[in-house]
Design a protein around this motif. Structure first.
Motif, PDB file in Angstrom:
ATOM      1  N   GLY A 270     -55.547  35.185 -29.703  1.00 39.81           N
ATOM      2  CA  GLY A 270     -55.519  33.730 -29.273  1.00 39.81           C
ATOM      3  C   GLY A 270     -54.755  32.887 -29.999  1.00 39.81           C
ATOM      4  N   LEU A 271     -53.948  32.063 -29.389  1.00 34.69           N
ATOM      5  CA  LEU A 271     -53.054  30.965 -29.821  1.00 34.69           C
ATOM      6  C   LEU A 271     -53.807  30.094 -30.666  1.00 34.69           C
ATOM      7  N   PHE A 272     -55.166  29.919 -30.319  1.00 36.47           N
ATOM      8  CA  PHE A 272     -55.677  28.735 -31.004  1.00 36.47           C
ATOM      9  C   PHE A 272     -55.955  29.068 -32.508  1.00 36.47           C
ATOM     10  N   ALA A 273     -56.363  30.457 -32.604  1.00 39.57           N
ATOM     11  CA  ALA A 273     -56.606  31.119 -33.800  1.00 39.57           C
ATOM     12  C   ALA A 273     -55.308  31.072 -34.819  1.00 39.57           C
ATOM     13  N   TYR A 274     -54.285  31.426 -34.083  1.00 39.69           N
ATOM     14  CA  TYR A 274     -53.130  31.621 -34.861  1.00 39.69           C
ATOM     15  C   TYR A 274     -52.640  30.014 -35.227  1.00 39.69           C
ATOM     16  N   ALA A 275     -52.873  29.007 -34.537  1.00 39.09           N
ATOM     17  CA  ALA A 275     -52.488  27.726 -34.834  1.00 39.09           C
ATOM     18  C   ALA A 275     -53.457  27.022 -36.169  1.00 39.09           C
ATOM     19  N   VAL A 276     -54.898  27.479 -35.899  1.00 39.44           N
ATOM     20  CA  VAL A 276     -55.576  26.839 -37.018  1.00 39.44           C
ATOM     21  C   VAL A 276     -55.293  27.625 -38.331  1.00 39.44           C
ATOM     22  N   SER A 277     -54.903  28.987 -38.235  1.00 41.44           N
ATOM     23  CA  SER A 277     -54.518  29.750 -39.262  1.00 41.44           C
ATOM     24  C   SER A 277     -53.356  29.300 -39.940  1.00 41.44           C
ATOM     25  N   PHE A 278     -52.332  28.945 -39.211  1.00 36.30           N
ATOM     26  CA  PHE A 278     -50.957  28.253 -39.708  1.00 36.30           C
ATOM     27  C   PHE A 278     -51.246  26.934 -40.341  1.00 36.30           C
ATOM     28  N   LEU A 279     -52.216  26.204 -39.798  1.00 33.53           N
ATOM     29  CA  LEU A 279     -52.303  24.861 -40.185  1.00 33.53           C
ATOM     30  C   LEU A 279     -53.294  24.779 -41.490  1.00 33.53           C
ATOM     31  N   THR A 280     -54.219  25.879 -41.889  1.00 32.74           N
ATOM     32  CA  THR A 280     -55.280  25.731 -42.840  1.00 32.74           C
ATOM     33  C   THR A 280     -55.001  26.850 -43.792  1.00 32.74           C
ATOM     34  N   GLY A 281     -54.527  28.011 -43.159  1.00 33.79           N
ATOM     35  CA  GLY A 281     -54.184  29.218 -44.178  1.00 33.79           C
ATOM     36  C   GLY A 281     -55.363  30.223 -44.012  1.00 33.79           C
ATOM     37  N   ILE A 282     -56.464  29.740 -43.226  1.00 38.81           N
ATOM     38  CA  ILE A 282     -57.513  30.678 -42.935  1.00 38.81           C
ATOM     39  C   ILE A 282     -57.151  31.811 -42.264  1.00 38.81           C
ATOM     40  N   PRO A 283     -57.451  33.182 -42.489  1.00 40.27           N
ATOM     41  CA  PRO A 283     -57.129  34.268 -41.739  1.00 40.27           C
ATOM     42  C   PRO A 283     -57.690  34.094 -40.337  1.00 40.27           C
ATOM     43  N   THR A 284     -57.018  34.661 -39.207  1.00 43.18           N
ATOM     44  CA  THR A 284     -57.439  34.662 -38.009  1.00 43.18           C
ATOM     45  C   THR A 284     -58.699  35.210 -37.826  1.00 43.18           C
ATOM     46  N   THR A 285     -58.869  36.359 -38.261  1.00 44.30           N
ATOM     47  CA  THR A 285     -60.031  37.289 -38.158  1.00 44.30           C
ATOM     48  C   THR A 285     -61.423  36.322 -38.861  1.00 44.30           C
ATOM     49  N   GLN A 286     -61.141  35.104 -39.252  1.00 43.24           N
ATOM     50  CA  GLN A 286     -62.494  34.402 -39.886  1.00 43.24           C
ATOM     51  C   GLN A 286     -62.822  33.082 -38.785  1.00 43.24           C
ATOM     52  N   ILE A 287     -61.794  33.018 -38.135  1.00 43.07           N
ATOM     53  CA  ILE A 287     -61.760  31.838 -37.023  1.00 43.07           C
ATOM     54  C   ILE A 287     -62.666  32.463 -35.760  1.00 43.07           C
ATOM     55  N   GLN A 288     -63.926  32.276 -35.541  1.00 47.20           N
ATOM     56  CA  GLN A 288     -64.674  32.493 -34.758  1.00 47.20           C
ATOM     57  C   GLN A 288     -65.399  31.529 -34.093  1.00 47.20           C
ATOM     58  N   MET A 289     -64.410  30.857 -33.115  1.00 48.39           N
ATOM     59  CA  MET A 289     -64.772  29.680 -32.354  1.00 48.39           C
ATOM     60  C   MET A 289     -66.126  30.002 -31.635  1.00 48.39           C
ATOM     61  N   LEU A 290     -66.111  30.986 -30.784  1.00 52.28           N
ATOM     62  CA  LEU A 290     -67.218  31.324 -29.731  1.00 52.28           C
ATOM     63  C   LEU A 290     -68.120  32.094 -30.345  1.00 52.28           C
ATOM     64  N   GLY A 291     -68.170  32.586 -31.441  1.00 46.51           N
ATOM     65  CA  GLY A 291     -69.090  33.580 -32.319  1.00 46.51           C
ATOM     66  C   GLY A 291     -69.832  32.921 -33.232  1.00 46.51           C
ATOM     67  N   ASN A 292     -69.415  31.801 -33.786  1.00 51.16           N
ATOM     68  CA  ASN A 292     -69.978  31.034 -34.809  1.00 51.16           C
ATOM     69  C   ASN A 292     -71.033  30.092 -34.253  1.00 51.16           C
ATOM     70  N   VAL A 293     -72.283  30.222 -35.271  1.00 51.31           N
ATOM     71  CA  VAL A 293     -73.095  29.085 -34.349  1.00 51.31           C
ATOM     72  C   VAL A 293     -72.749  27.544 -34.615  1.00 51.31           C
ATOM     73  N   SER A 294     -72.141  27.265 -35.574  1.00 56.54           N
ATOM     74  CA  SER A 294     -71.542  26.057 -35.820  1.00 56.54           C
ATOM     75  C   SER A 294     -70.401  25.408 -35.025  1.00 56.54           C
ATOM     76  N   LEU A 295     -69.494  26.480 -34.850  1.00 52.44           N
ATOM     77  CA  LEU A 295     -68.327  26.083 -34.101  1.00 52.44           C
ATOM     78  C   LEU A 295     -68.368  26.288 -32.502  1.00 52.44           C
ATOM     79  N   ALA A 296     -69.385  26.988 -32.101  1.00 55.80           N
ATOM     80  CA  ALA A 296     -69.337  27.178 -30.599  1.00 55.80           C
ATOM     81  C   ALA A 296     -69.625  26.118 -29.689  1.00 55.80           C
ATOM     82  N   PRO A 297     -70.627  25.200 -30.335  1.00 52.94           N
ATOM     83  CA  PRO A 297     -70.862  23.928 -29.189  1.00 52.94           C
ATOM     84  C   PRO A 297     -69.307  22.999 -29.116  1.00 52.94           C
ATOM     85  N   TRP A 298     -68.640  23.231 -30.183  1.00 55.34           N
ATOM     86  CA  TRP A 298     -67.473  22.442 -30.498  1.00 55.34           C
ATOM     87  C   TRP A 298     -66.345  22.963 -29.811  1.00 55.34           C
ATOM     88  N   ALA A 299     -66.417  24.280 -29.528  1.00 58.73           N
ATOM     89  CA  ALA A 299     -65.373  24.986 -28.726  1.00 58.73           C
ATOM     90  C   ALA A 299     -65.669  24.431 -27.175  1.00 58.73           C
TER      91      ALA A 299
END
Length: 322
Positions: free
Chosen positions: A160-189
């Motif tokens: 996903g391009l969203f994960a790559y964009a967030v990873s580029f801006l924050t340095g977080i690995p793309t594998t840790q950016i779970q927007m739809l599988g994370n309890v805290s992030l899924a509503p915001w997604a």
């Protein structure tokens, strides 16, 4: 006393005219504008009543019974207000209502702020504003099914391009950016997707409000040496407020019924963190087959939305009368 030939002819024509039926076209010409209008809209009104009123009345009837759609031949018994009591005392339903309120609040807030800012910028008619207006309106023209699947791919942590964009801006690995599988992030997604899709709709309504403000009011304010900031808060916002409130009403009703976007993105998960009221209603009606109880839940939702909308419309009318 004898009649002349011309009198005989006139008399015969008069008798023939009385005996001959009046054509439909001539009779229609004698109708009033209101009668003709009702003649044209009566079929549409009849169809709408058949499509909307009958299912509503049928749902009201089922809400007082133990009817189950997967057992149509079973004996249907009246249960009084038991279904409504179970709905109002069900913690899962209250959790779904709380989740729905969370979505409604944040989506409306973001859409109003971003939509009004875009409308304000476009109203100033900068260079290329027509092109950018068309670009901004594209998300609103897409089907919710297309938008849901499109963003589901964007949210994929691997491709996903969203994960790559967030990873580029924050340095977080793309594998840790779970927007739809994370309890805290899924509503915001889901809030991000709904805001992206329906902000253009709010922008159009706000733009109509801004374009309705007469230029001479701003000219008079400039004569009085009012600053741009003063003109914005004293002229622009108050005169565009009815349109903003109208956009809030439309989006609030639609977001309260949010179903397709949530179903395509998360299906109510992970767990039940994104399970809105419409998904809970669907599960009770078509998975648990509790038709009577789900009908009661639907009536409760209808009364809640209808009551809140009426209160809001009264407030809107007061604003318009100022």
């Amino acid at each position: 006393m004898t009649l002349s030939n011309s009198s005989i002819v006139d008399k015969a024509a008069e008798v023939a005219a009385k005996a001959t039926p009046i054509p439909i076209a001539i009779r229609v010409r004698g109708l009033s504008d209101r009668s003709i209008a009702w003649l044209f809209i009566a079929p549409a009104i009849t169809l709408l009543l058949a499509i909307n009123i009958f299912p509503l009345l049928w749902a009201v009837y089922l809400s007082f019974t133990n009817f189950r759609a997967n057992r149509p031949n079973a004996v249907v018994e009246g249960v009084g207000l038991r279904n409504y009591e179970r709905v109002l005392n069900d913690p899962d339903i209250w959790q779904a209502m709380q989740t729905t309120a969370h979505f409604v609040f944040w989506t409306i807030l973001l859409q109003m702020v971003i939509g009004f800012v875009l409308a304000y910028l476009i109203d100033h008619k900068f260079r290329g504003h027509a092109f950018w207006t068309t670009i901004v309106l594209i998300p609103m023209m897409l089907s919710p099914a297309v938008v849901g699947n499109f963003w589901r791919f964007l949210y994929e942590p691997q491709i996903g391009l969203f994960a790559y964009a967030v990873s580029f801006l924050t340095g977080i690995p793309t594998t840790q950016i779970q927007m739809l599988g994370n309890v805290s992030l899924a509503p915001w997604a889901i809030i991000i997707v709904d805001t992206w899709m329906w902000t253009p709709y709010v922008m159009l309504i706000c733009l109509a409000g801004l374009r309705s403000i007469p230029d001479y009011i701003y000219e008079a304010a400039e004569v009085d040496r009012a600053s741009a900031w003063r003109q914005f808060w004293s002229i622009t916002v108050p005169m565009a407020l009815p349109f903003i409130m109208l956009a809030v009403l439309f989006r609030g009703i639609e977001n309260f019924k949010m179903f397709d976007m949530v179903t395509l993105l998360t299906g109510g998960g992970p767990g039940s963190v994104t399970e809105v009221a419409s998904i809970t209603l669907k599960r009770q009606a078509f998975e648990a087959w509790a038709t009577g109880r789900s009908s009661a839940f639907a009536i409760v939702l209808f009364v809640a939305v209808f009551g809140l909308a009426n209160i809001y419309v009264k407030a809107l009318n007061k604003v318009k009368q100022r």
